[in-house]
Design a protein around this motif. Sequence first.
Motif, PDB file in Angstrom:
ATOM      1  N   ARG A 256       3.061   7.769  27.317  1.00 26.32           N
ATOM      2  CA  ARG A 256       4.519   7.541  26.080  1.00 26.32           C
ATOM      3  C   ARG A 256       4.571   5.967  25.804  1.00 26.32           C
ATOM      4  N   SER A 257       4.374   5.178  26.868  1.00 23.67           N
ATOM      5  CA  SER A 257       4.792   3.670  26.726  1.00 23.67           C
ATOM      6  C   SER A 257       3.399   2.914  26.223  1.00 23.67           C
ATOM      7  N   GLY A 258       2.686   3.748  25.841  1.00 25.32           N
ATOM      8  CA  GLY A 258       1.299   2.823  25.106  1.00 25.32           C
ATOM      9  C   GLY A 258       0.277   2.454  26.219  1.00 25.32           C
ATOM     10  N   GLN A 259       0.736   2.792  27.639  1.00 30.53           N
ATOM     11  CA  GLN A 259      -0.101   2.646  28.888  1.00 30.53           C
ATOM     12  C   GLN A 259       0.187   3.959  29.590  1.00 30.53           C
ATOM     13  N   LEU A 260      -1.006   4.361  30.461  1.00 25.33           N
ATOM     14  CA  LEU A 260      -0.678   5.712  30.926  1.00 25.33           C
ATOM     15  C   LEU A 260       0.611   5.754  31.827  1.00 25.33           C
ATOM     16  N   TRP A 261       0.928   4.418  32.448  1.00 23.87           N
ATOM     17  CA  TRP A 261       2.212   4.465  33.161  1.00 23.87           C
ATOM     18  C   TRP A 261       2.856   3.296  32.809  1.00 23.87           C
ATOM     19  N   GLY A 262       4.233   3.452  32.835  1.00 25.93           N
ATOM     20  CA  GLY A 262       5.150   2.430  32.380  1.00 25.93           C
ATOM     21  C   GLY A 262       5.095   0.978  32.821  1.00 25.93           C
ATOM     22  N   TYR A 263       4.823   1.162  34.378  1.00 26.88           N
ATOM     23  CA  TYR A 263       4.687  -0.061  35.202  1.00 26.88           C
ATOM     24  C   TYR A 263       3.315  -0.955  34.713  1.00 26.88           C
ATOM     25  N   GLU A 264       2.495  -0.317  34.040  1.00 18.72           N
ATOM     26  CA  GLU A 264       1.308  -1.045  33.542  1.00 18.72           C
ATOM     27  C   GLU A 264       1.929  -2.114  32.424  1.00 18.72           C
ATOM     28  N   ASN A 265       2.986  -1.813  32.006  1.00 24.66           N
ATOM     29  CA  ASN A 265       3.219  -2.914  30.954  1.00 24.66           C
ATOM     30  C   ASN A 265       4.021  -4.081  31.321  1.00 24.66           C
ATOM     31  N   LEU A 266       4.318  -3.975  32.717  1.00 21.83           N
ATOM     32  CA  LEU A 266       5.113  -5.014  33.413  1.00 21.83           C
ATOM     33  C   LEU A 266       4.162  -6.034  34.348  1.00 21.83           C
ATOM     34  N   GLY A 267       2.893  -5.291  34.626  1.00 17.48           N
ATOM     35  CA  GLY A 267       2.085  -6.070  35.604  1.00 17.48           C
ATOM     36  C   GLY A 267       2.415  -6.065  36.931  1.00 17.48           C
ATOM     37  N   VAL A 268       3.064  -4.994  37.299  1.00 13.57           N
ATOM     38  CA  VAL A 268       3.353  -4.809  38.864  1.00 13.57           C
ATOM     39  C   VAL A 268       3.261  -3.431  39.237  1.00 13.57           C
ATOM     40  N   GLU A 269       3.091  -3.172  40.461  1.00 13.17           N
ATOM     41  CA  GLU A 269       2.874  -1.773  40.956  1.00 13.17           C
ATOM     42  C   GLU A 269       4.175  -1.529  41.947  1.00 13.17           C
ATOM     43  N   PRO A 270       4.644  -0.337  41.619  1.00 13.09           N
ATOM     44  CA  PRO A 270       5.870   0.283  42.451  1.00 13.09           C
ATOM     45  C   PRO A 270       5.135   0.733  43.813  1.00 13.09           C
ATOM     46  N   ASP A 271       5.939   1.016  44.993  1.00 17.75           N
ATOM     47  CA  ASP A 271       5.846   1.607  46.118  1.00 17.75           C
ATOM     48  C   ASP A 271       5.806   2.953  46.013  1.00 17.75           C
ATOM     49  N   ILE A 272       6.811   3.436  45.384  1.00 20.27           N
ATOM     50  CA  ILE A 272       7.238   4.983  44.881  1.00 20.27           C
ATOM     51  C   ILE A 272       7.491   4.945  43.304  1.00 20.27           C
ATOM     52  N   GLU A 330      -4.578   5.398  23.144  1.00 16.15           N
ATOM     53  CA  GLU A 330      -4.861   4.599  22.007  1.00 16.15           C
ATOM     54  C   GLU A 330      -4.023   5.057  20.658  1.00 16.15           C
ATOM     55  N   ASN A 331      -3.786   6.122  20.326  1.00 13.21           N
ATOM     56  CA  ASN A 331      -3.105   6.800  19.409  1.00 13.21           C
ATOM     57  C   ASN A 331      -1.695   6.239  19.547  1.00 13.21           C
ATOM     58  N   VAL A 332      -1.053   6.311  20.584  1.00 17.13           N
ATOM     59  CA  VAL A 332       0.473   5.999  20.958  1.00 17.13           C
ATOM     60  C   VAL A 332       0.248   4.423  20.780  1.00 17.13           C
ATOM     61  N   GLN A 333      -0.626   3.714  21.005  1.00 11.69           N
ATOM     62  CA  GLN A 333      -0.269   2.286  20.618  1.00 11.69           C
ATOM     63  C   GLN A 333      -0.427   1.748  19.273  1.00 11.69           C
ATOM     64  N   ASN A 334      -1.329   2.726  18.522  1.00 10.70           N
ATOM     65  CA  ASN A 334      -1.336   2.327  17.120  1.00 10.70           C
ATOM     66  C   ASN A 334      -0.332   3.054  16.506  1.00 10.70           C
ATOM     67  N   ARG A 335       0.351   4.477  16.801  1.00 12.99           N
ATOM     68  CA  ARG A 335       1.169   5.086  16.024  1.00 12.99           C
ATOM     69  C   ARG A 335       2.597   4.247  16.323  1.00 12.99           C
ATOM     70  N   GLY A 336       2.598   3.738  17.508  1.00 10.78           N
ATOM     71  CA  GLY A 336       3.949   3.111  17.971  1.00 10.78           C
ATOM     72  C   GLY A 336       4.199   1.757  17.250  1.00 10.78           C
ATOM     73  N   GLU A 337       3.049   1.048  16.797  1.00 11.34           N
ATOM     74  CA  GLU A 337       3.050  -0.280  16.228  1.00 11.34           C
ATOM     75  C   GLU A 337       3.388   0.057  14.675  1.00 11.34           C
ATOM     76  N   GLN A 338       2.941   1.122  14.241  1.00  9.85           N
ATOM     77  CA  GLN A 338       3.292   1.666  12.992  1.00  9.85           C
ATOM     78  C   GLN A 338       4.689   2.039  12.761  1.00  9.85           C
ATOM     79  N   LEU A 339       5.406   2.536  13.655  1.00 12.84           N
ATOM     80  CA  LEU A 339       6.736   3.277  13.843  1.00 12.84           C
ATOM     81  C   LEU A 339       7.478   1.970  13.920  1.00 12.84           C
ATOM     82  N   ARG A 340       7.262   0.987  14.596  1.00 13.77           N
ATOM     83  CA  ARG A 340       8.254  -0.018  14.730  1.00 13.77           C
ATOM     84  C   ARG A 340       8.193  -0.835  13.507  1.00 13.77           C
ATOM     85  N   GLN A 341       7.343  -1.180  13.073  1.00 10.84           N
ATOM     86  CA  GLN A 341       7.016  -1.990  11.902  1.00 10.84           C
ATOM     87  C   GLN A 341       7.811  -1.352  10.614  1.00 10.84           C
ATOM     88  N   GLY A 342       7.551   0.118  10.546  1.00  6.38           N
ATOM     89  CA  GLY A 342       8.290   0.830   9.463  1.00  6.38           C
ATOM     90  C   GLY A 342       9.965   0.661   9.647  1.00  6.38           C
TER      91      GLY A 342
END
Length: 429
Positions: A256-272, A330-342
């Motif tokens: 949903r975040s445009g990456q498989l996991w949200g933490y990938e947007n932050l450049g860190v890995e959680p322990d749990i 990839e669709n999430v990334q593209n459609r998310g950008e479209q939605l935010r711009q709109g």
Amino acid sequence: MSFQTLVAQATMPPQSNVAPSTPFDADSFNQAVMSTYGRFPIALERGAGCRVWDTHGKEYLDFVAGIATCTLGHAHPVMVEAVTRQIQKLHHVSNLYYIPEQGELAQWIIDHSCADRVFFCNSGAEANEAAIKLARKYAHTVLNIDKPIILTANASFHGRTLATITATGQAKYQKYFDPLVPGFHYVPYNDITAIETAIGELDEGDYRVAAILLEPLQGEGGVRPGDIAYFQKLRQICNETGILLIFDEVQVGMGRSGQLWGYENLGVEPDIFTSAKGLGGGIPIGAMMSKKFCDVFQPGEHASTFGGNPFACGVALSVCETLVKEKIVENVQNRGEQLRQGLEAIASRYPQYISEVRGWGLINGLELQADTQLTAADVVNAAIAEGLLLVPAGPKVVRFVPPLIVSEAEVNQALQAVDKAFATASLQA
């Protein structure tokens, strides 16, 4: 089968020649069902792709997706096939025995994340309960903390059980349910100084901070993304102190975040970290994942009768595989950008009502000006009248969380409906 073909099949109106059912009787419903929800005045009976129909036959574009849950939309052919296949094979046996589908799903998650171990349950709240219990046992048995404290953020949301509403940093969810579970302390989100101060002040006697539980992006708290520098500093602090870093990915995980996991947007890995909602595409399932070093559970210390059953795991695995195979992220990334711009364009037309647009991928929030009488519920109701389903994220934020298969044309249709909704809501405000 291509992604475009799947979307086309999933968005074909089902049973188009079938007349609507008998009109829904809300009074009878309210007599039988506890009034724990503030419901919008429509009753939905079927769906296909990103669209649903009510009991009067009216069509809506669904930008709620069961609150960020229906990953592949409604009646997706992959899920229909998986549900049919698994229910005809085996649906439940309990964890007294090995469950092959559970092992396959766990391995998929491990192969596509930073996790080494997986525990399955039925919901996000249960997944977060499991994370809390694991963190507490780790604190007692590894960190030698007699009275462990878990830090969570103001405006967070972690579930409705007693422990998870205590972890939730919003008093409105806790009212009348005290005494709450001890061992939690709240800090402002995206504020590293507050974290450092809390760790120092709470380290007294038998008390010590054992874990920090955060959402990579706060969903119910207003769709507020985590700050990259904040989370990277947080990871450094946890590395230095031995404090466990726990991420609640119930809403932002599974693409949903445009990456498989949200933490990938932050450049860190959680322990749990935890998952639910989109993991099963609408079939109830939750999961708590951990690194190997903090997997301290032993047999009998945590369990779930329904957790990880063949049915839920078999369907969830089909959802996971489809996300990757059809490149839906990839669709999430593209459609998310479209939605935010709109949405930003709409915000520029209504600056007296809209203060900000923010989000990641296909979880986005439109925040209303604090000094306007217009509320998120007002906008949602106006959108319903235009045939678009949206959901509030607090009193002043409208949330957009469509199925991840949403098309370019459907995003444009939603934006047109939002524009009309704001014109209507504005006139009535």
